[in-house]
Design a protein around this motif. Sequence first.
Motif, mmCIF file in Angstrom:
data_model
loop_
_atom_site.group_PDB
_atom_site.id
_atom_site.type_symbol
_atom_site.label_atom_id
_atom_site.label_comp_id
_atom_site.label_asym_id
_atom_site.label_seq_id
_atom_site.Cartn_x
_atom_site.Cartn_y
_atom_site.Cartn_z
ATOM 1 N N LEU A 57 0.637 -1.317 0.162
ATOM 2 C CA LEU A 57 0.051 -0.066 -0.029
ATOM 3 C C LEU A 57 0.893 1.348 -0.058
ATOM 4 O O LEU A 57 0.610 2.214 -0.484
ATOM 5 N N GLN A 58 1.984 1.273 0.797
ATOM 6 C CA GLN A 58 2.941 2.291 0.644
ATOM 7 C C GLN A 58 3.483 2.657 -0.552
ATOM 8 O O GLN A 58 3.505 3.545 -1.178
ATOM 9 N N ALA A 59 3.893 1.667 -1.210
ATOM 10 C CA ALA A 59 4.450 1.613 -2.579
ATOM 11 C C ALA A 59 3.319 2.185 -3.771
ATOM 12 O O ALA A 59 3.874 2.953 -4.471
ATOM 13 N N THR A 60 2.240 1.610 -3.481
ATOM 14 C CA THR A 60 1.290 2.302 -4.560
ATOM 15 C C THR A 60 0.988 3.468 -4.292
ATOM 16 O O THR A 60 0.754 4.158 -5.158
ATOM 17 N N SER A 61 0.793 4.076 -2.932
ATOM 18 C CA SER A 61 0.589 5.363 -2.624
ATOM 19 C C SER A 61 1.573 6.339 -3.221
ATOM 20 O O SER A 61 1.526 7.271 -3.789
ATOM 21 N N LYS A 62 2.776 5.763 -2.857
ATOM 22 C CA LYS A 62 3.894 6.717 -3.519
ATOM 23 C C LYS A 62 3.941 6.665 -4.934
ATOM 24 O O LYS A 62 3.892 7.816 -5.697
ATOM 25 N N ARG A 63 3.353 5.780 -5.888
ATOM 26 C CA ARG A 63 3.392 5.721 -7.155
ATOM 27 C C ARG A 63 2.465 6.736 -7.731
ATOM 28 O O ARG A 63 2.591 7.419 -8.769
ATOM 29 N N LEU A 64 1.148 6.667 -7.143
ATOM 30 C CA LEU A 64 0.148 7.437 -7.278
ATOM 31 C C LEU A 64 0.368 9.082 -7.016
ATOM 32 O O LEU A 64 -0.037 9.685 -7.728
ATOM 33 N N VAL A 65 1.064 9.272 -5.889
ATOM 34 C CA VAL A 65 1.333 10.766 -5.439
ATOM 35 C C VAL A 65 2.405 11.259 -6.744
ATOM 36 O O VAL A 65 2.065 12.383 -6.968
ATOM 37 N N ASN A 66 3.292 10.355 -7.066
ATOM 38 C CA ASN A 66 4.322 10.760 -8.070
ATOM 39 C C ASN A 66 3.530 11.108 -9.202
ATOM 40 O O ASN A 66 4.094 11.894 -10.095
ATOM 41 N N ALA A 67 2.475 10.538 -9.565
ATOM 42 C CA ALA A 67 1.770 10.584 -10.918
ATOM 43 C C ALA A 67 0.717 11.858 -10.706
ATOM 44 O O ALA A 67 -0.118 11.779 -11.841
ATOM 45 N N GLY A 68 0.356 11.994 -9.586
ATOM 46 C CA GLY A 68 -0.726 13.149 -9.480
ATOM 47 C C GLY A 68 -2.008 12.623 -9.381
ATOM 48 O O GLY A 68 -3.121 13.259 -9.704
ATOM 49 N N MET A 69 -2.245 11.216 -9.099
ATOM 50 C CA MET A 69 -3.238 10.570 -9.082
ATOM 51 C C MET A 69 -3.815 9.962 -7.781
ATOM 52 O O MET A 69 -4.710 9.114 -7.732
ATOM 53 N N ARG A 70 -3.439 10.364 -6.836
ATOM 54 C CA ARG A 70 -3.705 9.625 -5.354
ATOM 55 C C ARG A 70 -5.087 9.791 -4.967
ATOM 56 O O ARG A 70 -5.784 9.006 -4.320
ATOM 57 N N GLU A 71 -5.577 10.929 -5.498
ATOM 58 C CA GLU A 71 -6.985 11.324 -4.864
ATOM 59 C C GLU A 71 -8.079 10.354 -5.840
ATOM 60 O O GLU A 71 -9.244 10.226 -5.180
ATOM 61 N N ARG A 72 -7.550 9.627 -6.791
ATOM 62 C CA ARG A 72 -8.528 8.815 -7.583
ATOM 63 C C ARG A 72 -8.699 7.423 -6.868
ATOM 64 O O ARG A 72 -9.303 6.661 -7.367
ATOM 65 N N VAL A 73 -7.689 7.257 -5.873
ATOM 66 C CA VAL A 73 -7.671 6.005 -5.354
ATOM 67 C C VAL A 73 -8.072 5.794 -3.893
ATOM 68 O O VAL A 73 -7.560 6.539 -2.934
ATOM 69 N N GLU A 74 -8.996 4.823 -3.379
ATOM 70 C CA GLU A 74 -9.022 4.504 -2.290
ATOM 71 C C GLU A 74 -8.045 3.210 -1.726
ATOM 72 O O GLU A 74 -8.487 2.141 -2.530
ATOM 73 N N LEU A 75 -7.321 3.489 -1.038
ATOM 74 C CA LEU A 75 -6.520 2.120 -0.829
ATOM 75 C C LEU A 75 -6.971 1.484 0.453
ATOM 76 O O LEU A 75 -7.415 2.150 1.693
ATOM 77 N N ILE A 76 -6.995 0.374 0.294
ATOM 78 C CA ILE A 76 -7.923 -0.617 1.608
ATOM 79 C C ILE A 76 -6.807 -1.695 1.941
ATOM 80 O O ILE A 76 -6.598 -2.633 1.096
ATOM 81 N N LYS A 77 -6.646 -1.571 3.289
ATOM 82 C CA LYS A 77 -5.558 -2.772 3.925
ATOM 83 C C LYS A 77 -6.716 -3.946 4.305
ATOM 84 O O LYS A 77 -7.100 -3.894 5.324
ATOM 85 N N ALA A 78 -6.915 -4.862 3.187
ATOM 86 C CA ALA A 78 -7.782 -5.845 3.458
ATOM 87 C C ALA A 78 -7.455 -6.787 2.321
ATOM 88 O O ALA A 78 -7.005 -6.408 1.214
ATOM 89 N N GLY A 79 -7.752 -8.173 2.744
ATOM 90 C CA GLY A 79 -7.674 -8.971 1.638
ATOM 91 C C GLY A 79 -8.687 -8.816 0.666
ATOM 92 O O GLY A 79 -9.756 -8.329 1.062
ATOM 93 N N HIS A 80 -8.506 -9.194 -0.783
ATOM 94 C CA HIS A 80 -9.481 -9.088 -1.881
ATOM 95 C C HIS A 80 -10.775 -10.137 -1.538
ATOM 96 O O HIS A 80 -11.834 -9.473 -1.836
ATOM 97 N N GLU A 81 -10.697 -11.081 -0.641
ATOM 98 C CA GLU A 81 -11.709 -11.858 -0.389
ATOM 99 C C GLU A 81 -12.871 -10.879 0.512
ATOM 100 O O GLU A 81 -14.144 -11.340 0.564
ATOM 101 N N HIS A 82 -12.489 -9.580 0.788
ATOM 102 C CA HIS A 82 -13.549 -8.826 1.683
ATOM 103 C C HIS A 82 -13.895 -7.784 0.845
ATOM 104 O O HIS A 82 -14.613 -6.639 1.207
ATOM 105 N N LEU A 83 -13.816 -7.732 -0.556
ATOM 106 C CA LEU A 83 -14.177 -6.735 -1.288
ATOM 107 C C LEU A 83 -15.623 -6.492 -1.419
ATOM 108 O O LEU A 83 -16.251 -5.242 -1.544
ATOM 109 N N ASP A 84 -16.352 -7.477 -1.290
ATOM 110 C CA ASP A 84 -17.711 -7.296 -1.352
ATOM 111 C C ASP A 84 -18.205 -6.387 -0.083
ATOM 112 O O ASP A 84 -19.296 -5.585 -0.242
ATOM 113 N N GLY A 85 -17.509 -6.228 1.039
ATOM 114 C CA GLY A 85 -18.023 -5.440 2.058
ATOM 115 C C GLY A 85 -17.479 -3.814 1.750
ATOM 116 O O GLY A 85 -17.975 -3.056 2.475
#
Length: 186
Positions: A57-85
């Motif tokens: 999540l930190q690496a992803t956030s850094k990549r998004l900030v560097n590209a100016g697109m962080r506000e488009r993304v909600e980073l969720i610290k959870a396994g994908h098996e919880h995406l329904d929630g």
Amino acid sequence: MLLNILDFVHASIQQVVRAGDTVVDATAGNGHDTLFLATCVGELGKVMAFDIQEAALQATSKRLVNAGMRERVELIKAGHEHLDGYIEGEVSAIMFNLGYLPGADKSCTTTASTTLKAMQAGLDHLAINGVLAAVLYPGHEQGKIEADAVQAWAVGLPQQQIAVLKYAFINRVHNAPYALLLQKHA
């Protein structure tokens, strides 16, 4: 010209995602696919990116900030098996890039049980003509188990509602990665 696996997946997703859409990166990893999806949805769209590893999540956030697109993304610290929630309503694309986080602990991998739960929930939220894409890595033990399970599940999906495409290079050695793309029709 044949595209490599990820380029093919990206090109397929670009065909269905429009500016303003909501999409899911079920496995954020180092953020390459999350950034790609953020580009697809535009300023008014939203990407929901899942990962269980803080480093991912930190690496992803850094990549998004560097590209100016962080506000488009909600980073969720959870396994994908919880995406329904987390998903409300429909999404136009869901991307899974399975296996382990490149450059990290290779014993921490996605698993067949959590991935299948996530994919089934993802299909329930997928819009008509939306695409669920999974890049599978059968070249390591857990990856082979997961790839076999995902493919067996996908083969059993009703063809009247879901089209399933396997994109693979069949003359590669060492159980090369391949992609499954599912498109919802009804």
